[in-house]
Design a protein around this motif. Sequence first.
Motif, PDB file in Angstrom:
ATOM      1  N   LYS A 146      35.803  29.783  -2.522  1.00  0.00           N
ATOM      2  CA  LYS A 146      34.105  29.748  -2.853  1.00  0.00           C
ATOM      3  C   LYS A 146      33.933  29.208  -4.098  1.00  0.00           C
ATOM      4  CE  LYS A 146      33.622  34.122  -0.325  1.00  0.00           C
ATOM      5  NZ  LYS A 146      33.382  35.730  -0.332  1.00  0.00           N
ATOM      6  N   PRO A 147      34.282  27.850  -4.510  1.00  0.00           N
ATOM      7  CA  PRO A 147      33.823  27.199  -5.615  1.00  0.00           C
ATOM      8  C   PRO A 147      32.349  27.184  -5.975  1.00  0.00           C
ATOM      9  CG  PRO A 147      34.281  25.588  -3.666  1.00  0.00           C
ATOM     10  CD  PRO A 147      34.443  26.979  -2.860  1.00  0.00           C
ATOM     11  N   GLU A 148      31.920  27.487  -5.056  1.00  0.00           N
ATOM     12  CA  GLU A 148      30.097  27.697  -5.546  1.00  0.00           C
ATOM     13  C   GLU A 148      29.910  28.980  -6.338  1.00  0.00           C
ATOM     14  OE1 GLU A 148      30.397  29.898  -1.467  1.00  0.00           O
ATOM     15  OE2 GLU A 148      31.397  28.059  -2.373  1.00  0.00           O
ATOM     16  N   ASN A 149      30.866  29.952  -6.088  1.00  0.00           N
ATOM     17  CA  ASN A 149      30.673  31.239  -7.226  1.00  0.00           C
ATOM     18  C   ASN A 149      31.417  31.087  -8.382  1.00  0.00           C
ATOM     19  OD1 ASN A 149      29.104  32.047  -4.529  1.00  0.00           O
ATOM     20  ND2 ASN A 149      30.920  33.455  -3.873  1.00  0.00           N
ATOM     21  N   LEU A 150      30.479  30.279  -9.189  1.00  0.00           N
ATOM     22  CA  LEU A 150      31.214  30.277 -10.505  1.00  0.00           C
ATOM     23  C   LEU A 150      31.195  31.433 -11.395  1.00  0.00           C
ATOM     24  CD1 LEU A 150      30.439  26.557 -11.207  1.00  0.00           C
ATOM     25  CD2 LEU A 150      32.476  27.379 -10.591  1.00  0.00           C
ATOM     26  N   ARG A 151      32.153  31.548 -12.354  1.00  0.00           N
ATOM     27  CA  ARG A 151      32.085  32.561 -13.234  1.00  0.00           C
ATOM     28  C   ARG A 151      32.201  31.886 -14.479  1.00  0.00           C
ATOM     29  NH1 ARG A 151      36.815  35.598  -9.768  1.00  0.00           N
ATOM     30  NH2 ARG A 151      35.591  36.693  -8.363  1.00  0.00           N
ATOM     31  N   THR A 152      31.440  31.103 -15.000  1.00  0.00           N
ATOM     32  CA  THR A 152      31.673  30.176 -16.071  1.00  0.00           C
ATOM     33  C   THR A 152      30.427  30.087 -16.845  1.00  0.00           C
ATOM     34  OG1 THR A 152      30.812  27.957 -14.871  1.00  0.00           O
ATOM     35  CG2 THR A 152      32.975  28.486 -14.959  1.00  0.00           C
ATOM     36  N   ALA A 153      29.209  30.771 -16.667  1.00  0.00           N
ATOM     37  CA  ALA A 153      28.118  30.920 -17.553  1.00  0.00           C
ATOM     38  C   ALA A 153      28.436  31.289 -18.896  1.00  0.00           C
ATOM     39  CB  ALA A 153      27.092  31.727 -16.843  1.00  0.00           C
ATOM     40  N   HIS A 154      29.196  32.185 -19.198  1.00  0.00           N
ATOM     41  CA  HIS A 154      29.469  32.756 -20.588  1.00  0.00           C
ATOM     42  C   HIS A 154      30.209  31.592 -21.217  1.00  0.00           C
ATOM     43  CE1 HIS A 154      32.794  34.428 -18.441  1.00  0.00           C
ATOM     44  NE2 HIS A 154      33.321  34.633 -19.661  1.00  0.00           N
ATOM     45  N   LEU A 155      30.991  30.778 -20.479  1.00  0.00           N
ATOM     46  CA  LEU A 155      31.873  29.886 -21.103  1.00  0.00           C
ATOM     47  C   LEU A 155      31.309  28.598 -21.728  1.00  0.00           C
ATOM     48  CD1 LEU A 155      34.757  30.302 -18.607  1.00  0.00           C
ATOM     49  CD2 LEU A 155      34.408  31.583 -20.644  1.00  0.00           C
ATOM     50  N   VAL A 156      29.840  28.431 -21.529  1.00  0.00           N
ATOM     51  CA  VAL A 156      29.593  27.205 -21.931  1.00  0.00           C
ATOM     52  C   VAL A 156      29.058  27.267 -23.266  1.00  0.00           C
ATOM     53  CG1 VAL A 156      27.443  25.750 -21.639  1.00  0.00           C
ATOM     54  CG2 VAL A 156      28.399  26.823 -19.390  1.00  0.00           C
ATOM     55  N   GLY A 157      28.777  28.413 -23.732  1.00  0.00           N
ATOM     56  CA  GLY A 157      28.541  28.729 -25.339  1.00  0.00           C
ATOM     57  C   GLY A 157      29.506  29.366 -25.980  1.00  0.00           C
ATOM     58  N   LEU A 158      30.539  29.612 -25.378  1.00  0.00           N
ATOM     59  CA  LEU A 158      31.560  30.243 -26.223  1.00  0.00           C
ATOM     60  C   LEU A 158      31.875  29.795 -27.453  1.00  0.00           C
ATOM     61  CD1 LEU A 158      33.767  32.655 -25.295  1.00  0.00           C
ATOM     62  CD2 LEU A 158      35.290  31.038 -25.187  1.00  0.00           C
ATOM     63  N   ARG A 159      31.926  30.890 -28.406  1.00  0.00           N
ATOM     64  CA  ARG A 159      32.234  30.273 -29.766  1.00  0.00           C
ATOM     65  C   ARG A 159      33.687  30.680 -30.252  1.00  0.00           C
ATOM     66  NH1 ARG A 159      27.503  33.178 -29.821  1.00  0.00           N
ATOM     67  NH2 ARG A 159      28.143  34.729 -30.732  1.00  0.00           N
ATOM     68  N   THR A 160      34.388  31.527 -29.548  1.00  0.00           N
ATOM     69  CA  THR A 160      35.557  32.147 -29.932  1.00  0.00           C
ATOM     70  C   THR A 160      36.554  31.064 -29.618  1.00  0.00           C
ATOM     71  OG1 THR A 160      34.930  34.320 -29.498  1.00  0.00           O
ATOM     72  CG2 THR A 160      37.205  34.105 -29.541  1.00  0.00           C
ATOM     73  N   PRO A 161      37.385  30.704 -30.639  1.00  0.00           N
ATOM     74  CA  PRO A 161      38.456  29.758 -30.159  1.00  0.00           C
ATOM     75  C   PRO A 161      39.456  30.221 -29.167  1.00  0.00           C
ATOM     76  CG  PRO A 161      38.382  29.997 -32.429  1.00  0.00           C
ATOM     77  CD  PRO A 161      37.610  30.879 -31.845  1.00  0.00           C
ATOM     78  N   ALA A 162      39.538  29.450 -27.907  1.00  0.00           N
ATOM     79  CA  ALA A 162      40.068  30.010 -26.925  1.00  0.00           C
ATOM     80  C   ALA A 162      41.336  28.870 -26.260  1.00  0.00           C
ATOM     81  CB  ALA A 162      39.187  30.232 -25.975  1.00  0.00           C
ATOM     82  N   LEU A 163      42.392  29.598 -25.768  1.00  0.00           N
ATOM     83  CA  LEU A 163      43.290  28.646 -24.990  1.00  0.00           C
ATOM     84  C   LEU A 163      43.260  29.395 -23.464  1.00  0.00           C
ATOM     85  CD1 LEU A 163      45.745  26.735 -25.029  1.00  0.00           C
ATOM     86  CD2 LEU A 163      47.263  28.732 -25.287  1.00  0.00           C
ATOM     87  N   PHE A 164      43.041  28.543 -22.593  1.00  0.00           N
ATOM     88  CA  PHE A 164      43.160  28.690 -21.134  1.00  0.00           C
ATOM     89  C   PHE A 164      44.269  27.808 -20.684  1.00  0.00           C
ATOM     90  CE2 PHE A 164      38.785  30.240 -19.628  1.00  0.00           C
ATOM     91  CZ  PHE A 164      38.347  30.546 -20.890  1.00  0.00           C
ATOM     92  N   ALA A 165      45.541  28.904 -20.188  1.00  0.00           N
ATOM     93  CA  ALA A 165      46.719  28.231 -19.416  1.00  0.00           C
ATOM     94  C   ALA A 165      46.411  28.430 -17.957  1.00  0.00           C
ATOM     95  CB  ALA A 165      47.627  29.160 -19.715  1.00  0.00           C
ATOM     96  N   GLN A 166      46.273  27.464 -17.155  1.00  0.00           N
ATOM     97  CA  GLN A 166      45.659  27.150 -15.901  1.00  0.00           C
ATOM     98  C   GLN A 166      46.716  26.569 -14.928  1.00  0.00           C
ATOM     99  OE1 GLN A 166      43.216  29.198 -15.557  1.00  0.00           O
ATOM    100  NE2 GLN A 166      42.466  28.504 -13.307  1.00  0.00           N
ATOM    101  N   GLY A 167      47.279  26.672 -13.973  1.00  0.00           N
ATOM    102  CA  GLY A 167      47.903  26.368 -13.057  1.00  0.00           C
ATOM    103  C   GLY A 167      47.151  24.943 -12.447  1.00  0.00           C
TER     104      GLY A 167
END
Length: 227
Positions: A146-167
């Motif tokens: 379901k690639p259309e059901n994105l959970r990314t809205a809050h990640l566009v403006g994220l201010r916290t330094p972050a590391l995503f480890a992703q396959g």
Amino acid sequence: IARRPHGNRKLGMIALPTELPADGEPIAHLLLTHGASQPMNSPFFETLVPALLRDGVAVTRFEFSYMVAIRESGKRRPPPRIEKLFPEFLAAVDQLRGEIDPELKMVIGGKSMGGRIASMLADELIADGKISGLVCLGYPFHPPKKPENLRTAHLVGLRTPALFAQGDRDPFGTREDVAGYPLSSAIQVHWVGDGDHDFGPRGKSGFTRKGNIEAAATAIAEFCRSV
């Protein structure tokens, strides 16, 4: 390290005792929680945490109360709505922040759903001076198929330094998928070679699950040094 859990009776969550690197002072302390269907002592975490300790990162793992109920009853159940888990996560942050050296960097994160929750609370927590960074392992960018059901809205403006480890092949967000998302410049991605959601590769890829998880642990340690 003794594995006798302790917890917050009021909220029902439960945590493993803090695990510390064998040599020297930790470079940071990671508060780590689980995905929707796996507990805090999943095979994934049982491989990841020793690798983090070897790389100098202290770790505290905790479970949400619904997972505690699954453990105690033996009956599977879906997690509640994600917002209902926020108070437990925030309580775990406050409890750990009050227990560790105030000068030690604290990083929050989790596997899949746990990382999503951490990412949704991170900016509030860093603004309050409680954390220094965010780690997400197998972030669920969208439900499988379901690639259309994105959970990314809050990640566009994220201010916290972050590391995503992703396959590379994660059905919750492949390398190709993620390349098209407008993510914050605060996010860096460690790509897991031929990895699925649990970092498992295909047999002829030249990678192994254990090697992929350990490489992610090294990337997390490097991130913790940098924040």
